[in-house]
Design a protein around this motif. Structure first.
Motif, PDB file in Angstrom:
ATOM      1  N   PHE A  51      45.424   4.823 -55.835  1.00  0.00           N
ATOM      2  CA  PHE A  51      45.616   6.231 -55.504  1.00  0.00           C
ATOM      3  C   PHE A  51      47.014   6.482 -54.957  1.00  0.00           C
ATOM      4  CE2 PHE A  51      45.315   9.707 -52.429  1.00  0.00           C
ATOM      5  CZ  PHE A  51      44.931  10.706 -53.281  1.00  0.00           C
ATOM      6  N   ILE A  52      47.459   5.579 -54.054  1.00  0.00           N
ATOM      7  CA  ILE A  52      48.782   5.760 -53.458  1.00  0.00           C
ATOM      8  C   ILE A  52      49.875   5.593 -54.502  1.00  0.00           C
ATOM      9  CG2 ILE A  52      50.378   4.754 -51.797  1.00  0.00           C
ATOM     10  CD1 ILE A  52      48.396   6.513 -50.527  1.00  0.00           C
ATOM     11  N   ALA A  55      49.988   8.812 -56.311  1.00  0.00           N
ATOM     12  CA  ALA A  55      50.574   9.847 -55.454  1.00  0.00           C
ATOM     13  C   ALA A  55      52.066   9.631 -55.288  1.00  0.00           C
ATOM     14  CB  ALA A  55      49.884   9.847 -54.092  1.00  0.00           C
ATOM     15  N   GLN A  56      52.467   8.358 -55.230  1.00  0.00           N
ATOM     16  CA  GLN A  56      53.901   8.055 -55.123  1.00  0.00           C
ATOM     17  C   GLN A  56      54.650   8.594 -56.337  1.00  0.00           C
ATOM     18  OE1 GLN A  56      55.637   6.168 -52.834  1.00  0.00           O
ATOM     19  NE2 GLN A  56      57.425   5.455 -53.910  1.00  0.00           N
ATOM     20  N   VAL A  58      53.644  10.959 -58.467  1.00  0.00           N
ATOM     21  CA  VAL A  58      53.547  12.412 -58.647  1.00  0.00           C
ATOM     22  C   VAL A  58      54.325  13.144 -57.555  1.00  0.00           C
ATOM     23  CG1 VAL A  58      51.976  14.347 -58.639  1.00  0.00           C
ATOM     24  CG2 VAL A  58      51.376  12.287 -59.865  1.00  0.00           C
ATOM     25  N   VAL A  59      54.084  12.742 -56.289  1.00  0.00           N
ATOM     26  CA  VAL A  59      54.669  13.500 -55.180  1.00  0.00           C
ATOM     27  C   VAL A  59      56.129  13.125 -54.968  1.00  0.00           C
ATOM     28  CG1 VAL A  59      54.525  13.964 -52.733  1.00  0.00           C
ATOM     29  CG2 VAL A  59      52.458  13.782 -54.064  1.00  0.00           C
ATOM     30  N   PRO A 128      40.453   5.624 -54.874  1.00  0.00           N
ATOM     31  CA  PRO A 128      40.347   7.041 -54.517  1.00  0.00           C
ATOM     32  C   PRO A 128      39.064   7.351 -53.751  1.00  0.00           C
ATOM     33  CG  PRO A 128      40.912   6.788 -56.822  1.00  0.00           C
ATOM     34  CD  PRO A 128      40.635   5.427 -56.310  1.00  0.00           C
TER      35      PRO A 128
ATOM     36  N   PHE B  69      49.795   8.046 -46.986  1.00  0.00           N
ATOM     37  CA  PHE B  69      49.542   9.356 -47.597  1.00  0.00           C
ATOM     38  C   PHE B  69      50.089  10.470 -46.709  1.00  0.00           C
ATOM     39  CE2 PHE B  69      46.462  12.799 -48.633  1.00  0.00           C
ATOM     40  CZ  PHE B  69      46.860  12.978 -49.939  1.00  0.00           C
ATOM     41  N   VAL B  73      53.116  13.305 -47.301  1.00  0.00           N
ATOM     42  CA  VAL B  73      52.971  14.753 -47.120  1.00  0.00           C
ATOM     43  C   VAL B  73      54.058  15.280 -46.196  1.00  0.00           C
ATOM     44  CG1 VAL B  73      51.472  16.512 -46.172  1.00  0.00           C
ATOM     45  CG2 VAL B  73      50.520  14.724 -47.578  1.00  0.00           C
TER      46      VAL B  73
END
Lengths: 166, 106
Positions: A51-52, A55-56, A58-59, A128, B69, B73
């Motif tokens: 998941f991370i 996220a890495q 995408v974000v 996730p 996470f 953010v």
């Protein structure tokens, strides 16, 4: 196999990181930083954080770096002038950095257990599902506080980027 | 050359994180373009994230992932506000050199 994968992605991360620091043009630095972040996402996958890793990508290398590149293009930032490095920085800075780094890696070698290394798939507790469960039970309050933080950041960015501010 | 270990030691990951953090500090101190300085901060945040994930693997717990996470953010919020500040500074002073933005110095 794990060690080879680690070494490949670690080498990509370090080379891109060095490139980011030495490049004179901001757009080259930004693209190198994207390389570092992509390599780190692969390392997160090796550590069992699917998941991370997503996220890495995408974000960080998606949203944040697009914002950076957008601002660089918008401001038409050119190559910067040469940095002024004072003599004490030149003769003490690099050795001190090496000493600091040597001590740190020595401590890390001594502190961490040598027996259990990282193998791919050795830790399956951070998918996730587990992250969602933890995020909405134990870490519910920080999660909600973060939403307020993001709201404030949006308002701040809008206020700062207004036309009539001076 | 020594043979490669079958499993990667935890210390290798932490050392890589230390290298990336040092590079971030180096860029933060050496560079003069305000955008590059800001990107060095992002590099340091990434290095700390790698440490979080590594310790999470070592302790076999999910908490490190949650923390990284949150770091992501906060970095996103910080990038939005910081780049807005950079835009405002550039609009008022027509420069991106950090040495020329020194009204608070004297």
């Amino acid at each position: 196999m794990d060690a080879i994968l680690f070494l490949v992605f670690a080498a990509i991360a370090v080379i891109c990181g060095i490139n980011m620091v030495v490049q004179k043009h901001p757009i080259a630095s930004a693209l190198s930083l994207v390389g570092v972040m992509a390599a780190l996402a692969a390392l997160y996958l090796l550590l069992g954080g699917e998941f991370i890793a997503a996220a890495q990508l995408v974000v960080y290398s998606g949203a944040i770096m697009v914002l950076f590149v957008f601002v660089i293009m918008l401001l038409n930032a050119g190559a910067e002038k040469k940095s002024i490095i004072r003599p004490w920085g030149k003769y003490f800075g690099a050795p001190l950095l090496l000493v600091f780094f040597g001590i740190m890696s020595f401590v890390v070698q001594r502190m961490t257990p040598a027996s259990d290394g990282v193998t791919f798939g050795g830790f399956r507790g951070a998918g996730p599902r587990e992250i969602g469960q933890s995020l909405f039970t134990v870490y519910l309050l920080p999660f909600e506080v973060t939403s307020i933080l993001i709201l404030i950041a949006i308002l701040g960015a809008i206020v700062l980027a207004r036309k009539e501010i001076d | 050359m020594p043979p490669l270990p079958t499993s990667v030691p935890i210390a290798w990951y932490l050392t890589l994180s230390a290298i990336l953090f040092s590079l971030g500090v180096l860029g933060f101190i050496l560079r003069r373009n305000i955008i590059t300085v800001f990107m060095s901060i992002e590099l340091m945040l990434n290095a700390v994230n790698l440490t979080f994930i590594t310790f999470s693997y070592m302790l076999k717990r999910v908490d490190g992932h949650i923390f990284s996470f949150f770091v992501m953010v906060v970095a996103a919020a910080e990038a939005a506000v910081g780049l807005a500040i950079i835009l405002t500074v550039f609009k008022n002073r027509q420069t991106l050199e950090i040495d020329e933005v020194s009204s608070l110095k004297n």
